[in-house]
Design a protein around this motif. Structure first.
Motif, PDB file in Angstrom:
ATOM      1  N   UNK A 362     120.369 132.710  60.460  1.00  0.00           N
ATOM      2  CA  UNK A 362     119.070 132.954  59.822  1.00  0.00           C
ATOM      3  C   UNK A 362     117.915 132.863  60.819  1.00  0.00           C
ATOM      4  N   UNK A 363     118.029 131.985  61.817  1.00  0.00           N
ATOM      5  CA  UNK A 363     116.968 131.900  62.838  1.00  0.00           C
ATOM      6  C   UNK A 363     116.813 133.240  63.551  1.00  0.00           C
ATOM      7  N   UNK A 364     117.950 133.855  63.929  1.00  0.00           N
ATOM      8  CA  UNK A 364     117.891 135.153  64.621  1.00  0.00           C
ATOM      9  C   UNK A 364     117.335 136.233  63.705  1.00  0.00           C
ATOM     10  N   UNK A 365     117.709 136.193  62.417  1.00  0.00           N
ATOM     11  CA  UNK A 365     117.178 137.173  61.456  1.00  0.00           C
ATOM     12  C   UNK A 365     115.657 137.049  61.380  1.00  0.00           C
ATOM     13  N   UNK A 366     115.164 135.818  61.216  1.00  0.00           N
ATOM     14  CA  UNK A 366     113.713 135.605  61.082  1.00  0.00           C
ATOM     15  C   UNK A 366     112.951 136.030  62.345  1.00  0.00           C
ATOM     16  N   UNK A 367     113.506 135.684  63.525  1.00  0.00           N
ATOM     17  CA  UNK A 367     112.821 136.060  64.774  1.00  0.00           C
ATOM     18  C   UNK A 367     112.739 137.582  64.900  1.00  0.00           C
ATOM     19  N   UNK A 368     113.756 138.293  64.407  1.00  0.00           N
ATOM     20  CA  UNK A 368     113.745 139.761  64.503  1.00  0.00           C
ATOM     21  C   UNK A 368     112.812 140.399  63.475  1.00  0.00           C
ATOM     22  N   UNK A 369     112.370 139.620  62.459  1.00  0.00           N
ATOM     23  CA  UNK A 369     111.589 140.178  61.345  1.00  0.00           C
ATOM     24  C   UNK A 369     110.095 139.859  61.384  1.00  0.00           C
ATOM     25  N   UNK A 370     109.742 138.654  61.819  1.00  0.00           N
ATOM     26  CA  UNK A 370     108.404 138.145  61.472  1.00  0.00           C
ATOM     27  C   UNK A 370     107.273 138.652  62.367  1.00  0.00           C
ATOM     28  N   UNK A 371     107.595 139.323  63.486  1.00  0.00           N
ATOM     29  CA  UNK A 371     106.529 139.766  64.394  1.00  0.00           C
ATOM     30  C   UNK A 371     106.117 141.208  64.107  1.00  0.00           C
ATOM     31  N   UNK A 372     104.817 141.525  64.215  1.00  0.00           N
ATOM     32  CA  UNK A 372     104.341 142.896  63.996  1.00  0.00           C
ATOM     33  C   UNK A 372     104.939 143.873  65.011  1.00  0.00           C
ATOM     34  N   UNK A 373     105.058 145.171  64.604  1.00  0.00           N
ATOM     35  CA  UNK A 373     105.612 146.209  65.480  1.00  0.00           C
ATOM     36  C   UNK A 373     104.949 146.226  66.854  1.00  0.00           C
ATOM     37  N   UNK A 374     103.615 146.066  66.864  1.00  0.00           N
ATOM     38  CA  UNK A 374     102.854 146.207  68.116  1.00  0.00           C
ATOM     39  C   UNK A 374     103.259 145.196  69.170  1.00  0.00           C
ATOM     40  N   UNK A 376     106.292 143.189  68.882  1.00  0.00           N
ATOM     41  CA  UNK A 376     107.630 142.632  68.616  1.00  0.00           C
ATOM     42  C   UNK A 376     108.384 142.313  69.916  1.00  0.00           C
ATOM     43  N   UNK A 377     108.277 143.191  70.912  1.00  0.00           N
ATOM     44  CA  UNK A 377     109.002 142.967  72.168  1.00  0.00           C
ATOM     45  C   UNK A 377     108.586 141.691  72.860  1.00  0.00           C
ATOM     46  N   UNK A 378     107.277 141.541  73.123  1.00  0.00           N
ATOM     47  CA  UNK A 378     106.832 140.364  73.878  1.00  0.00           C
ATOM     48  C   UNK A 378     106.900 139.093  73.034  1.00  0.00           C
ATOM     49  N   UNK A 379     106.606 139.203  71.732  1.00  0.00           N
ATOM     50  CA  UNK A 379     106.658 138.005  70.879  1.00  0.00           C
ATOM     51  C   UNK A 379     108.091 137.494  70.740  1.00  0.00           C
ATOM     52  N   UNK A 380     109.052 138.427  70.584  1.00  0.00           N
ATOM     53  CA  UNK A 380     110.462 138.023  70.510  1.00  0.00           C
ATOM     54  C   UNK A 380     110.881 137.337  71.801  1.00  0.00           C
ATOM     55  N   UNK A 381     110.424 137.879  72.934  1.00  0.00           N
ATOM     56  CA  UNK A 381     110.836 137.270  74.212  1.00  0.00           C
ATOM     57  C   UNK A 381     110.250 135.873  74.368  1.00  0.00           C
ATOM     58  N   UNK A 382     109.008 135.647  73.894  1.00  0.00           N
ATOM     59  CA  UNK A 382     108.410 134.302  73.958  1.00  0.00           C
ATOM     60  C   UNK A 382     109.219 133.321  73.103  1.00  0.00           C
ATOM     61  N   UNK A 383     109.577 133.750  71.883  1.00  0.00           N
ATOM     62  CA  UNK A 383     110.346 132.872  70.986  1.00  0.00           C
ATOM     63  C   UNK A 383     111.723 132.566  71.576  1.00  0.00           C
ATOM     64  N   UNK A 384     112.382 133.594  72.134  1.00  0.00           N
ATOM     65  CA  UNK A 384     113.755 133.392  72.603  1.00  0.00           C
ATOM     66  C   UNK A 384     113.776 132.659  73.948  1.00  0.00           C
ATOM     67  N   UNK A 385     112.733 132.845  74.772  1.00  0.00           N
ATOM     68  CA  UNK A 385     112.606 132.009  75.984  1.00  0.00           C
ATOM     69  C   UNK A 385     112.507 130.538  75.575  1.00  0.00           C
ATOM     70  N   UNK A 386     111.733 130.273  74.530  1.00  0.00           N
ATOM     71  CA  UNK A 386     111.600 128.894  74.020  1.00  0.00           C
ATOM     72  C   UNK A 386     112.954 128.361  73.565  1.00  0.00           C
ATOM     73  N   UNK A 387     113.745 129.233  72.922  1.00  0.00           N
ATOM     74  CA  UNK A 387     115.072 128.841  72.438  1.00  0.00           C
ATOM     75  C   UNK A 387     115.971 128.449  73.609  1.00  0.00           C
ATOM     76  N   UNK A 388     115.977 129.267  74.661  1.00  0.00           N
ATOM     77  CA  UNK A 388     116.868 128.979  75.784  1.00  0.00           C
ATOM     78  C   UNK A 388     116.404 127.772  76.598  1.00  0.00           C
ATOM     79  N   UNK A 389     115.100 127.563  76.668  1.00  0.00           N
ATOM     80  CA  UNK A 389     114.590 126.367  77.347  1.00  0.00           C
ATOM     81  C   UNK A 389     115.033 125.118  76.588  1.00  0.00           C
TER      82      UNK A 389
END
Length: 447
Positions: A362-374, A376-389
């Motif tokens: 569900x975490x991956x589903x939400x991260x792929x959904x909640x950011x605006x189209x404009x 989505x790329x950079x916001x997803x990378x910020x969230x997932x960088x936080x995940x890996x850190x």
């Protein structure tokens, strides 16, 4: 919103599965360390600090991979990023198998992490962008399913290779080249994301793909909704992620990503041998437990895929966070008092099943959904960088904490974090099921 009969289910599931093969490789690189650690401790004479760093070195590479993937995905498209990730997987798997020193091993494990980081960001994003709203949760969860299948098959292979001498770990890593090659071949057949094509000024190509995904009505309504969401769009930058209008979504995305790691379950995946060794289990039993974990993980991930678009994201997250909190307290008590390995195994598997049906997919589903189209790329990378850190901090600190507190001690800490996560989801996370990405964006702007 499109009717459930207006899209081509077999085509969408097909391209989702091909993209999600990146998840299989993510699962492989994530799980292979669990079976290899008993051999690597001897091979490289690892101290607790070096054991933690060796395990966590993958995550450091993942951070670089996410940052690279964000830029590649926005400049060149989702598909080229997936091709690069597949190539990195293949080369690093073979390289690790031939490692002659700890330094060489760490460099290549870091390189493997770059591939994992790219795949962990691009696969869910790509699937979300090609999936209609009604099945988006299930389809993004396909990525988690392939992660879990990768973990299970890798654990089984590790179990059967373990009796082949001190160099068994080399085969464990080297065999990763096989799924990497399959992924690389599959990705060459994928269409580009229609949302990326529109964003990069290629609307005609986007229409062709939307018409393959669904009926003319579905294609036209999706095209118009994406077009509207991209009006006034400028080049993506990391500064846009912190603009006031999107900040609430970004805070939720980052917090959920960090929580998915700090909930502690990846300690169970990566240090199964350490946990069961603390209650007297031999190496064969330790590796058997990794297989049992893989099977339970798979079964409950399938359940999550079936339920994520029915029950919704929020109830699953709440149930998972609270359930883990309670299970960790029991598990810590059992480890502290040296209960038999069989009883410890029951509560380890209950914790895995709870995580697999909730926080994992569900975490991956939400991260792929909640950011605006404009963004989505950079916001997803910020969230997932936080995940890996957060993952690096978790797996680096566990051997050190276990040496100081005993293997049971960290689980009391993880129980507290899970309860805090439950409160966060209850107060800050809104339901997203059944809404298109553009509807979610409208709701975000209105609030």
């Amino acid at each position: 919103m499109s009717s459930s009969k207006s899209f081509n289910s077999s085509y969408i599931i097909g391209i989702s599965f091909i993209s999600a093969l990146g998840g299989y490789l993510f699962g492989f690189d994530f799980a292979v360390i669990s079976g290899a650690l008993p051999f690597l401790r001897t091979q490289f004479a690892l101290t607790p600090v070096w054991e933690g760093f060796l395990t966590g070195s993958l995550a450091l590479g993942c951070i670089v991979g996410c940052l690279l993937a964000g830029n590649i995905a926005d400049k060149y498209g989702r598909k080229p990023g997936l091709i690069i990730a597949a190539l990195i997987f293949a080369v690093s798997s073979i390289g690790i198998a031939f490692s002659a020193s700890l330094t060489y091993f760490l460099i290549l494990r870091f390189a493997a992490g770059i591939g994992v980081g790219m795949a962990s960001m691009l696969c869910p994003m790509y699937i979300a962008e090609v999936s209609p709203a009604e099945v988006r949760g299930r389809n993004v969860a396909i990525n988690q399913l392939t992660v879990v299948i990768g973990i299970l098959i890798t654990n089984l292979v590790n179990y059967f290779l373990a009796n082949h001498g001190a160099d068994s770990w080399r085969w464990m890593f080297g065999l990763g080249a096989v799924p990497s090659a399959i992924f690389l071949i599959g990705v060459t057949w994928l269409p580009e994301s229609p949302r990326w094509l529109m964003k990069s000024g290629q609307p005609d190509k986007a229409r062709v793909i939307l018409n393959k995904i669904g009926s003319p009505d579905f294609a036209e309504s999706t095209f118009k909704a994406v077009e509207k969401s991209l009006m006034g769009s400028t080049k993506q930058s990391y500064a846009m992620v912190f603009e006031k209008a999107v900040r609430p979504a970004v805070v939720v995305g980052i917090t959920l990503a960090v929580f998915q790691q700090f909930c502690g379950i990846n300690v169970v995946f990566n240090y199964t041998s350490t946990i069961f060794e603390s209650v007297g289990a031999n190496l064969n039993r330790q590796l058997f437990e990794t297989v049992a974990i893989g099977v339970v993980n798979l079964v409950f991930t399938l359940l999550a895929m079936w339920q994520v678009d029915k029950l919704g994201r929020r109830p699953l997250m709440l149930w998972g966070a609270l359930g883990l909190s309670v299970l960790y307290i029991i598990l810590a008590f059992l480890l502290q008092n040296h209960f038999p390995a069989g009883l410890v195994s029951i509560f380890v598997l209950l914790a895995i099943s709870t995580y697999a049906i909730s926080l994992a997919p569900v975490t991956w589903v939400l991260i792929s959904e909640i950011f605006p189209n404009k963004i989505r790329g950079v916001a997803s990378s910020v969230a997932i960088v936080s995940l890996w850190l957060a993952y690096f901090i978790l797996v680096f600190t566990f051997p050190i904490l276990a040496k100081i507190l005993g293997a049971y001690g960290p689980f009391y800490l993880y129980a507290g974090i899970c309860f805090a996560g439950f409160l966060f989801v209850k107060t800050k996370v809104k339901e997203t099921k059944g809404q298109t990405l553009e509807e979610l964006e409208d709701n975000l702007i209105r609030h």
